[in-house]
Design an enzyme around this catalytic site. Structure first.
Site, mmCIF file in Angstrom:
data_model
loop_
_atom_site.group_PDB
_atom_site.id
_atom_site.type_symbol
_atom_site.label_atom_id
_atom_site.label_comp_id
_atom_site.label_asym_id
_atom_site.label_seq_id
_atom_site.Cartn_x
_atom_site.Cartn_y
_atom_site.Cartn_z
ATOM 1 N N LYS A 22 0.703 -1.490 0.270
ATOM 2 C CA LYS A 22 -0.259 -0.354 0.139
ATOM 3 C C LYS A 22 0.722 1.579 -0.050
ATOM 4 O O LYS A 22 0.216 2.774 -0.302
ATOM 5 C CB LYS A 22 -0.808 -0.439 1.150
ATOM 6 C CG LYS A 22 -2.194 -1.031 0.751
ATOM 7 C CD LYS A 22 -2.911 -1.113 1.990
ATOM 8 C CE LYS A 22 -4.339 -2.091 1.680
ATOM 9 N NZ LYS A 22 -3.636 -3.060 2.127
HETATM 10 C C1 LIG Z 1 -4.751 -4.888 2.015
HETATM 11 C C2 LIG Z 1 -3.940 -6.107 1.861
HETATM 12 C C3 LIG Z 1 -4.527 -6.760 0.985
HETATM 13 C C4 LIG Z 1 -5.288 -6.723 -0.198
HETATM 14 O O1 LIG Z 1 -5.600 -5.762 -0.879
HETATM 15 P P1 LIG Z 1 -6.580 -5.204 -2.070
HETATM 16 O O2 LIG Z 1 -6.090 -4.305 -2.815
HETATM 17 O O3 LIG Z 1 -7.691 -4.517 -0.408
HETATM 18 O O4 LIG Z 1 -7.104 -6.675 -1.883
HETATM 19 C C5 LIG Z 1 -3.307 -7.351 1.026
HETATM 20 N N1 LIG Z 1 -2.365 -7.912 1.176
HETATM 21 C C6 LIG Z 1 -1.665 -6.819 2.108
HETATM 22 C C7 LIG Z 1 -0.594 -6.691 2.714
HETATM 23 C C8 LIG Z 1 -2.657 -5.977 2.738
HETATM 24 O O5 LIG Z 1 -2.480 -4.940 3.359
#
Ligand SMILES: *Cc1c(COP(=O)(O)O)cnc(C)c1O
Length: 448
Positions: A107
């Protein structure tokens, strides 16, 4: 560049409006009016570009001059400051490590790009921008790090009490300055609901200039498409081939990451197939299997960043696949989606076994999310064969972010990178609220 709402294809807004609003009034999600196709020459010769240059080429095509190119280049250079290396498990299975940023999760890509873009678009405004963000774990840390000390922008992060790991909580609650954390006695879905309600509340919108930073924000999604190209570039280099056959297995919760992959594919990246990997919150795999979309309250799992009961990007996926259905009346949206995405779900027991298996077999420490991605890739390969195919699993967070669970599963200490370890000693500062909207609304009005 113009963007429409998935609920109204005839209403367009500018990039700035889409980025600051996050969510249209009609409760749809913003989508770019045109998704450009990048040239074959570019895609076959990705090896000649750096990760940053790839990001620049993609956004240049997508933004259609909405941002002057020298400014755009700076935004990319300030956002993409760490690599996304492909690490081999064996000849056909690779981890795409997306955790080399400040908050140790993928993210960071979305959050840093969005912070840069918002900071740029916010120049010249005199009213402070208040960014509201709900997090199930990793979003908050990435957003906090991305926006920390950005002038003119305040960030309010809502997280579900006791449902994020201790170190994740520290990432949200210890920065201070323009970053404020609210601990909600409820679930992630409650947090997401509160944010959505605030965006639709006239009183709040008159009083504050609100901005969104969740995966619903289109600015979060765009840079996530960059690393699909970057992964493809690395496979091209490894195999010394211009057109390698590639499959992505994407651990999914709100489905922003997977939607970004589908966007990359629409832009011309020749991805053979996508695998949506989920934990017990299997709403999308169920849809892909049956055609029936039934959101339900999320349940708590080991891979908590994917504990989502009503994935917010699902309407974007529907929008993309509905469009391809328009040009071919034989095929429904569901059929189109099934043709490109398979979905598999795994419980915590299987996830733990996978973490152990990956460690024993490949001497690689995968976090619980990537372990789900690994299981889904294996299942896909089992069903469809794996000849000449490179399977890429998104390693979405550094395993040490889930240290307590990981240590127990592996029976040994998982090393913690320095940038995370220092947080353990910092003091948590958060306001505890119940999950009702009036409580959140009063807090906003009284505190900000
Ligand atoms: C947010 C997140 C996900 C899921 O991602 P999305 O884009 O919401 O599907 C998977 N793994 C981790 C570690 C995350 O932080």
């Amino acid at each position: 560049m113009r963007l429409y709402s998935t609920n109204n294809r005839n209403h367009f807004v500018s990039l700035k409006e889409a980025v600051f609003k996050g969510l249209p009034k009609d409760k749809g999600l913003y989508m770019p009016e045109t998704i450009p196709t990048l040239s074959k020459d570019f895609i076959q010769n990705l090896r000649q570009y750096s990760f940053q240059e790839i990001g620049f080429e993609i956004s240049k095509s997508l933004f259609e001059g909405a941002i002057p190119l020298p400014d755009l280049r700076k935004i990319i250079e300030n956002a993409i400051t760490f690599p996304a290396p492909l690490v081999a498990l064996d000849e056909q299975k690779f981890m795409l490590e997306l955790f080399h940023g400040p908050s140790l999760a993928f993210k960071d890509f979305g959050a840093r790009f969005m912070a840069q873009l918002m900071g740029y678009l916010n120049r010249g405004e005199d009213k402070e921008l208040v960014i509201l963000v709900a997090t199930s774990g990793d979003t908050g840390g990435a957003v906090a790090a991305g926006f920390y000390q950005t002038p003119g922008i305040r960030v309010v992060i809502l997280y579900p009490s006791k449902k994020v790991s201790p170190l994740q909580e520290k990432q949200l609650t210890t920065l201070g300055d323009n970053i404020t954390a609210i601990e909600i006695a409820g679930t992630f879905d409650d947090c997401q609901d509160l944010v959505k309600k605030a965006f639709l509340d006239e009183t709040i919108n008159t009083r504050f200039r609100l901005g969104s930073a969740n995966s619903i924000n289109i600015a979060r999604l765009i840079p996530q498409s960059f690393y699909y190209f970057e992964a493809y570039r690395q496979v091209q280099a490894l195999k010394n081939e211009a057109n390698p056959k590639v499959i992505f297995s994407v651990p999914s919760g709100n489905f922003g990451n997977l939607t970004a992959g589908i966007l990359a594919h629409k832009m011309g990246l020749p991805v053979e197939h996508f695998v949506a990997a989920t934990n017990a919150n299997d709403i999308v795999p169920k849809y892909i299997e049956t055609g029936d979309y039934s959101p339900r309250p999320s349940v708590r799992t080991l891979s908590n960043a994917m504990d989502v009961g009503n994935p917010s990007n699902f309407s974007r996926l529907l929008d993309i696949f509905a469009e391809s259905a328009l040009s071919n009346e034989e095929r429904s949206t569901w059929n189109n989606m099934r043709g490109k995405i398979s979905g598999f779900a795994f419980n915590d027991k299987k996830t733990k076994q996978a973490i152990i298996e990956i460690f024993r077999k490949y001497n690689y420490i995968a976090d619980p999310h990537a372990a789900v991605g690994y299981l889904a890739l294996l299942e896909y390969f089992e069903k469809h064969g794996d000849e000449n195919t490179t399977g890429i699993i998104h390693e979405t967070a550094h395993p040490s972010k889930f240290k307590e669970d990981m240590d127990e599963i592996l029976g040994q200490e998982v090393p913690v990178p320095e940038r995370l370890a220092v947080l353990a000693h910092r003091k948590k500062e958060a306001t505890l609220l119940n999950s009702t909207y009036p409580a959140f609304k009063s807090w906003l009005i009284e505190t900000l």
